[in-house]
Design a protein around this motif. Structure first.
Motif, mmCIF file in Angstrom:
data_model
loop_
_atom_site.group_PDB
_atom_site.id
_atom_site.type_symbol
_atom_site.label_atom_id
_atom_site.label_comp_id
_atom_site.label_asym_id
_atom_site.label_seq_id
_atom_site.Cartn_x
_atom_site.Cartn_y
_atom_site.Cartn_z
ATOM 1 N N TYR A 112 0.852 -1.190 0.000
ATOM 2 C CA TYR A 112 0.000 0.000 0.000
ATOM 3 C C TYR A 112 0.895 1.251 0.000
ATOM 4 C CZ TYR A 112 -4.153 -2.765 1.139
ATOM 5 O OH TYR A 112 -5.204 -3.655 1.108
ATOM 6 N N ARG A 113 0.839 2.018 -1.070
ATOM 7 C CA ARG A 113 1.667 3.221 -1.162
ATOM 8 C C ARG A 113 0.787 4.462 -1.090
ATOM 9 N NH1 ARG A 113 5.818 1.320 -6.050
ATOM 10 N NH2 ARG A 113 6.267 -0.757 -5.158
ATOM 11 N N TYR A 114 1.068 5.291 -0.117
ATOM 12 C CA TYR A 114 0.305 6.515 0.110
ATOM 13 C C TYR A 114 1.280 7.658 0.381
ATOM 14 C CZ TYR A 114 1.145 4.809 4.866
ATOM 15 O OH TYR A 114 1.727 4.320 6.002
ATOM 16 N N PRO A 115 0.838 8.910 0.318
ATOM 17 C CA PRO A 115 1.749 10.038 0.550
ATOM 18 C C PRO A 115 2.402 9.938 1.924
ATOM 19 C CG PRO A 115 -0.337 10.810 -0.338
ATOM 20 C CD PRO A 115 -0.534 9.367 -0.012
ATOM 21 N N ARG A 116 3.710 10.044 1.967
ATOM 22 C CA ARG A 116 4.444 9.895 3.231
ATOM 23 C C ARG A 116 4.600 11.249 3.921
ATOM 24 N NH1 ARG A 116 4.366 4.643 4.884
ATOM 25 N NH2 ARG A 116 4.453 3.319 3.040
ATOM 26 N N LEU A 117 3.485 11.781 4.379
ATOM 27 C CA LEU A 117 3.514 13.037 5.107
ATOM 28 C C LEU A 117 3.885 12.795 6.560
ATOM 29 C CD1 LEU A 117 0.223 14.676 3.783
ATOM 30 C CD2 LEU A 117 2.561 15.359 3.218
ATOM 31 N N PRO A 118 4.593 13.722 7.207
ATOM 32 C CA PRO A 118 4.874 13.578 8.635
ATOM 33 C C PRO A 118 3.588 13.395 9.439
ATOM 34 C CG PRO A 118 6.175 15.375 7.696
ATOM 35 C CD PRO A 118 5.203 14.949 6.628
ATOM 36 N N GLY A 119 3.586 12.411 10.300
ATOM 37 C CA GLY A 119 2.428 12.139 11.140
ATOM 38 C C GLY A 119 1.453 11.147 10.563
ATOM 39 N N MET A 120 1.723 10.639 9.344
ATOM 40 C CA MET A 120 0.758 9.737 8.711
ATOM 41 C C MET A 120 0.983 8.278 9.112
ATOM 42 S SD MET A 120 -0.427 9.496 4.728
ATOM 43 C CE MET A 120 -1.214 11.096 4.849
ATOM 44 N N ASP A 121 2.240 7.835 9.122
ATOM 45 C CA ASP A 121 2.515 6.419 9.368
ATOM 46 C C ASP A 121 1.959 5.933 10.704
ATOM 47 O OD1 ASP A 121 3.773 6.181 6.956
ATOM 48 O OD2 ASP A 121 5.802 6.149 7.757
ATOM 49 N N THR A 197 1.779 19.937 4.865
ATOM 50 C CA THR A 197 3.117 19.602 5.368
ATOM 51 C C THR A 197 3.097 18.505 6.419
ATOM 52 O OG1 THR A 197 2.994 21.383 7.013
ATOM 53 C CG2 THR A 197 4.011 21.896 4.880
ATOM 54 N N GLY A 198 1.935 18.159 6.974
ATOM 55 C CA GLY A 198 1.899 17.098 7.960
ATOM 56 C C GLY A 198 0.578 17.006 8.684
ATOM 57 N N LEU A 199 0.508 16.036 9.603
ATOM 58 C CA LEU A 199 -0.680 15.802 10.423
ATOM 59 C C LEU A 199 -0.303 15.986 11.886
ATOM 60 C CD1 LEU A 199 -1.999 12.578 8.634
ATOM 61 C CD2 LEU A 199 -2.600 14.958 8.142
ATOM 62 N N HIS A 200 -1.277 16.404 12.666
ATOM 63 C CA HIS A 200 -0.996 16.732 14.069
ATOM 64 C C HIS A 200 -2.054 16.126 14.978
ATOM 65 C CE1 HIS A 200 0.093 19.023 17.628
ATOM 66 N NE2 HIS A 200 -1.156 19.436 17.727
ATOM 67 N N GLY A 201 -1.626 15.754 16.187
ATOM 68 C CA GLY A 201 -2.539 15.244 17.194
ATOM 69 C C GLY A 201 -1.776 14.529 18.282
ATOM 70 N N PRO A 202 -2.390 14.327 19.441
ATOM 71 C CA PRO A 202 -1.706 13.627 20.537
ATOM 72 C C PRO A 202 -1.585 12.133 20.257
ATOM 73 C CG PRO A 202 -3.966 14.114 21.141
ATOM 74 C CD PRO A 202 -3.738 14.781 19.827
ATOM 75 N N ALA A 209 -4.890 18.826 10.066
ATOM 76 C CA ALA A 209 -3.956 18.825 8.943
ATOM 77 C C ALA A 209 -3.226 20.162 8.962
ATOM 78 C CB ALA A 209 -4.691 18.635 7.630
ATOM 79 N N ILE A 210 -1.899 20.135 8.774
ATOM 80 C CA ILE A 210 -1.079 21.340 8.813
ATOM 81 C C ILE A 210 -0.680 21.714 7.389
ATOM 82 C CG2 ILE A 210 0.937 22.436 9.848
ATOM 83 C CD1 ILE A 210 -1.104 21.299 11.864
ATOM 84 N N PHE A 211 -0.841 22.987 7.040
ATOM 85 C CA PHE A 211 -0.555 23.458 5.689
ATOM 86 C C PHE A 211 0.771 24.214 5.643
ATOM 87 C CE2 PHE A 211 -5.179 23.123 6.013
ATOM 88 C CZ PHE A 211 -5.441 22.287 4.935
ATOM 89 N N LEU A 217 -6.321 22.760 9.572
ATOM 90 C CA LEU A 217 -7.715 22.379 9.398
ATOM 91 C C LEU A 217 -8.049 21.331 10.452
ATOM 92 C CD1 LEU A 217 -10.390 22.449 7.718
ATOM 93 C CD2 LEU A 217 -9.468 20.460 6.481
ATOM 94 N N PRO A 218 -8.946 21.619 11.395
ATOM 95 C CA PRO A 218 -9.309 20.624 12.410
ATOM 96 C C PRO A 218 -10.043 19.438 11.772
ATOM 97 C CG PRO A 218 -9.947 22.836 13.102
ATOM 98 C CD PRO A 218 -9.609 22.925 11.638
ATOM 99 N N ILE A 219 -9.482 18.255 11.867
ATOM 100 C CA ILE A 219 -10.118 17.026 11.393
ATOM 101 C C ILE A 219 -9.776 15.903 12.371
ATOM 102 C CG2 ILE A 219 -10.290 17.526 8.923
ATOM 103 C CD1 ILE A 219 -7.651 16.045 8.511
ATOM 104 N N GLY A 220 -10.669 14.918 12.445
ATOM 105 C CA GLY A 220 -10.444 13.777 13.322
ATOM 106 C C GLY A 220 -10.171 12.492 12.579
ATOM 107 N N ALA A 221 -10.213 12.545 11.240
ATOM 108 C CA ALA A 221 -9.940 11.361 10.424
ATOM 109 C C ALA A 221 -9.585 11.823 9.019
ATOM 110 C CB ALA A 221 -11.149 10.428 10.380
ATOM 111 N N LEU A 222 -8.837 10.978 8.305
ATOM 112 C CA LEU A 222 -8.386 11.339 6.960
ATOM 113 C C LEU A 222 -8.431 10.123 6.046
ATOM 114 C CD1 LEU A 222 -7.124 13.599 5.155
ATOM 115 C CD2 LEU A 222 -4.877 12.686 5.833
ATOM 116 N N LEU A 223 -9.203 10.233 4.969
ATOM 117 C CA LEU A 223 -9.234 9.218 3.916
ATOM 118 C C LEU A 223 -8.173 9.574 2.885
ATOM 119 C CD1 LEU A 223 -10.657 6.799 2.445
ATOM 120 C CD2 LEU A 223 -12.154 8.512 1.391
ATOM 121 N N VAL A 224 -7.307 8.619 2.538
ATOM 122 C CA VAL A 224 -6.152 8.897 1.694
ATOM 123 C C VAL A 224 -6.188 8.054 0.425
ATOM 124 C CG1 VAL A 224 -3.634 8.886 1.579
ATOM 125 C CG2 VAL A 224 -4.773 9.470 3.720
#
Length: 303
Positions: A112-121, A197-202, A209-211, A217-224
């Motif tokens: 499964y290959r998806y965008p490797r943004l910081p905070g995604m893995d 540029t990345g994803l953020h959360g505890p 999502a960080i631009f 953008l406040p989000i609690g889930a992300l479909l990729v």
């Protein structure tokens, strides 16, 4: 010589092995331990196992196979495969071990290959996912994002409305056509075209999502949007044909017929590795059963 080698011990591979074992066929299952959904907290949408931890499901499957003396599960990675002049198949493991069989089932899953943004893995398979049918229920009613471009992004965002009424399509710097913008507006879906540029959360949670411009953008889930590729060259090495990933499906699948036959005599493929539609555990188990049954019938006929 074995009667069948099953490459892969996910839902498809173990389903094929179970069918072959019940047909009393000498079967070797090769488990590389790379099941794609191990990162998920639970299996979504598999009847009888809904929300069960994947590792627990696979352990139960391996335990069931021990009831059949003709089935052996070996932990290892196949480095190379070839079809011999007599029509049998030979595989070589990364440790040099070699095994042969009269037939083979390819069920090694996909990469499964998806965008490797910081905070995604660290969020992959839970708050960040590729299949709403597998994970949408667990993140329902949260504000959600869809990370994709073009028509596939619009389609994914509109479909995700079944789980939340707060959906935003994130194109990561790519622009949409006027027609796509209109579709989103009519469907009540938000749009943000800024580079991410990345994803953020505890911890493993997703909060935003960080631009690139510093905004969030406040989000609690992300479909990729995810593209699926074969994990190895084994299918090609054995002469099987593959599909070409396209904009909507993005799957490099092994081509099979309705009975999971690849067109190479004695070679079958099942599960994610051979699906041209969005993968699922239910579909993988069904195709694994078909592959095992088809191989058993071939072996019984002696060809």
């Amino acid at each position: 010589m074995r009667e069948c080698i099953v490459v892969g011990a996910g839902a498809a591979g173990m389903s094929a092995a179970l069918t072959l074992g019940r047909a009393r066929r000498r079967t070797l299952v090769i488990d590389a331990g790379q099941q794609s959904n191990l990162a998920a907290s639970g299996i979504g949408g598999l009847l009888g196992h809904d929300r069960r931890p994947p590792a627990e499901f696979y352990a139960a499957g391996r335990a069931e196979l021990t009831a059949y003396p003709s089935v052996e599960v070996h932990r290892g990675v196949v480095a190379h495969g070839v079809q011999e002049d007599d029509g049998s198949f030979a595989v070589t493991f990364s440790d040099g071990r070699r095994e042969r069989a009269r037939s083979m089932v390819l069920a090694s899953g996909m990469d499964y290959r998806y965008p490797r943004l910081p905070g995604m893995d660290e969020r992959w398979g839970n708050s960040v996912f590729h299949c709403p049918f597998c994970h949408g229920w667990e993140v329902r009613d949260r504000p959600m994002g869809v990370l994709a471009e073009g028509a596939v992004g619009v389609h994914g965002a509109l479909n995700l409305r079944a789980w939340s009424d707060r959906i935003t399509l994130l194109t990561n710097g790519s622009e949409l056509t006027d027609q796509h913008r209109e579709q989103l507006a009519v469907g009540g879906v938000g749009l943000d075209e800024r580079p991410i540029t990345g994803l953020h959360g505890p911890g493993a949670e997703l909060r935003a999502a960080i631009f690139a411009d510093g905004g969030e953008l406040p989000i609690g889930a992300l479909l990729v949007k995810t593209t699926l590729y074969q994990r190895s060259t084994l299918a090609r090495d054995l002469g099987a044909s593959l599909t070409e990933p396209d904009e909507m499906l993005s799957v490099e699948a092994i081509k099979v017929d309705a009975m999971t036959r690849t067109g190479v005599p004695g070679l079958y493929a099942a599960g994610d590795a051979a699906t041209s539609v969005p993968p699922s555990m239910a579909a993988a188990m069904a195709s694994g059963y078909l592959a095992g049954a088809a191989a058993a019938v071939q072996l019984a006929a002696g060809y």
